[in-house]
Design a protein around this motif. Structure first.
Motif, PDB file in Angstrom:
ATOM      1  N   VAL A 130      47.907 -42.301 -13.080  1.00 49.26           N
ATOM      2  CA  VAL A 130      48.076 -43.283 -14.158  1.00 49.26           C
ATOM      3  C   VAL A 130      48.387 -42.579 -15.476  1.00 49.26           C
ATOM      4  O   VAL A 130      49.237 -43.035 -16.260  1.00 49.26           O
ATOM      5  CB  VAL A 130      46.802 -44.147 -14.291  1.00 49.26           C
ATOM      6  N   CYS A 154      46.110 -51.734 -19.136  1.00 47.74           N
ATOM      7  CA  CYS A 154      45.237 -50.581 -18.875  1.00 47.74           C
ATOM      8  C   CYS A 154      43.979 -51.004 -18.127  1.00 47.74           C
ATOM      9  O   CYS A 154      43.520 -50.305 -17.211  1.00 47.74           O
ATOM     10  CB  CYS A 154      44.862 -49.901 -20.188  1.00 47.74           C
ATOM     11  N   VAL A 157      44.895 -51.773 -14.503  1.00 48.34           N
ATOM     12  CA  VAL A 157      45.166 -50.517 -13.787  1.00 48.34           C
ATOM     13  C   VAL A 157      43.869 -49.826 -13.402  1.00 48.34           C
ATOM     14  O   VAL A 157      43.705 -49.343 -12.270  1.00 48.34           O
ATOM     15  CB  VAL A 157      46.045 -49.592 -14.654  1.00 48.34           C
TER      16      VAL A 157
END
Length: 324
Positions: A130, A154, A157
């Motif tokens: 990531v 974010c 993720v």
């Protein structure tokens, strides 16, 4: 701590339903040589202190410094949390080996340690992936960075990363719980890892031996390919920058991450993807020390010493305290 206690209770219930006669294990430790016990204890203790202070310091600095409230440092704080958990779950037990004749760990605690270790290893691999994508967006699409890497994206993720690591660790640990341990209960290691535990089982371990290559292969190959693709685009974009200063600045934002990626995946590959004939317990212990003890200490040093924003934020905090 509540999460670890819940895991111990769960694995204790699983252990009672298992027909294994072993209720605890003895961790052999890093070395049997008496002359090395004290030096290794002091060295490991020093590394542990630096790891805790470094990673905890990174987390606190990112939390209190408004200039570090960006996706890059959001992911970096999670990476520091992994290093902090690594050191807290594994290193204290290793230190006991240096000062005690017998380092006993119960079966539920052993399975909990295995589960947390595997979960953190898988999480770190995907988190580094990531972070590579984050650097790709920052270098290749800087104008869209705040849109592509929004706070909501974010968070989603990281939720996916946590789901993947919890699932992978649960599969490994559940298969380990299905084995019978009815012979020797001395683990030839300083913590509960897959390969040393498999040698103690008195039932078939074929499935457990294949799992590291399947799940471990996927969790290593996917991040590696994703990181390689990201940095291929990053390198292409950097080469198109005309000014030398611009190229240096763009590459500087990625150099720390590249170092962390190389160290982590290099040690994992050496540990789990060697030919079986080349496996020796001493090599496995050295490799394990590297990615469970040394890497968690190096990550905050790599990112702080090579990052101007981190240095400036630390300087502001220190100056602010002195002025107050």
């Amino acid at each position: 701590m509540l999460f670890l206690s819940t895991l111990r209770i769960y694995f204790k219930k699983m252990a009672t339903s298992n027909h294994s006669s072993v209720t605890d294990f003895i961790l052999e430790g890093l070395t049997k040589r008496p002359d090395l016990q004290l030096p290794l204890f002091l060295l490991s203790l020093g590394i542990y202190v630096v790891t805790v202070v470094g990673n905890l310091g990174m987390i606190l600095l990112i939390a209190i410094s408004s200039q570090l409230h960006s996706p890059m440092y959001y992911f970096l704080s999670h990476l520091s949390s992994i290093g902090l958990y690594y050191s807290s779950v594994i290193t204290p037990k290793m230190l006991v080996n240096f000062v005690s004749e017998r380092n006993i760990i119960s079966f539920p605690e052993c399975m909990t340690q295995l589960y947390v270790f595997l979960s953190l290893a898988i999480e770190e691999g995907y988190l580094l992936t990531v972070m590579a994508y984050d650097r790709y967006v920052a270098v290749c699409s800087p104008l869209l960075y705040n849109v592509v890497m929004s706070h909501r994206v974010c968070s989603i993720v990281m939720a996916v990363v946590y789901s993947l690591d919890l699932f992978g660790a649960m599969v490994h640990t559940s298969c380990m719980l299905l084995l019978s341990f009815c012979g020797s209960h001395t683990v030839s290691h300083y913590f509960c890892d897959i390969l040393p535990l498999l040698t103690l089982s008195c039932s078939s371990t074929r499935v457990n031996e294949i799992l590291p290559f399947i799940i471990g292969g996927v969790n290593t190959l996917v991040p590696t390919l994703a990181i390689l693709i990201s940095y291929t685009f990053i390198l292409t974009s950097i080469l198109h920058i005309r000014s030398t200063e611009g190229r240096y600045k763009a590459f500087g934002t990625c150099s720390s991450h590249l170092m962390a990626v190389g160290i982590f995946f290099g040690s994992i590959t050496f540990m789990y993807f060697k030919p079986p004939s080349s496996n020796t317990m001493d090599q496995e212990k050295v490799s394990s020390v590297f990615y469970t003890t040394v890497i968690p200490m190096l990550n905050p040093l790599i990112y702080s010493l090579r990052n101007k924003d981190m240095k400036n934020a630390l300087r502001r905090v220190v100056v602010g305290r002195q002025s107050s």
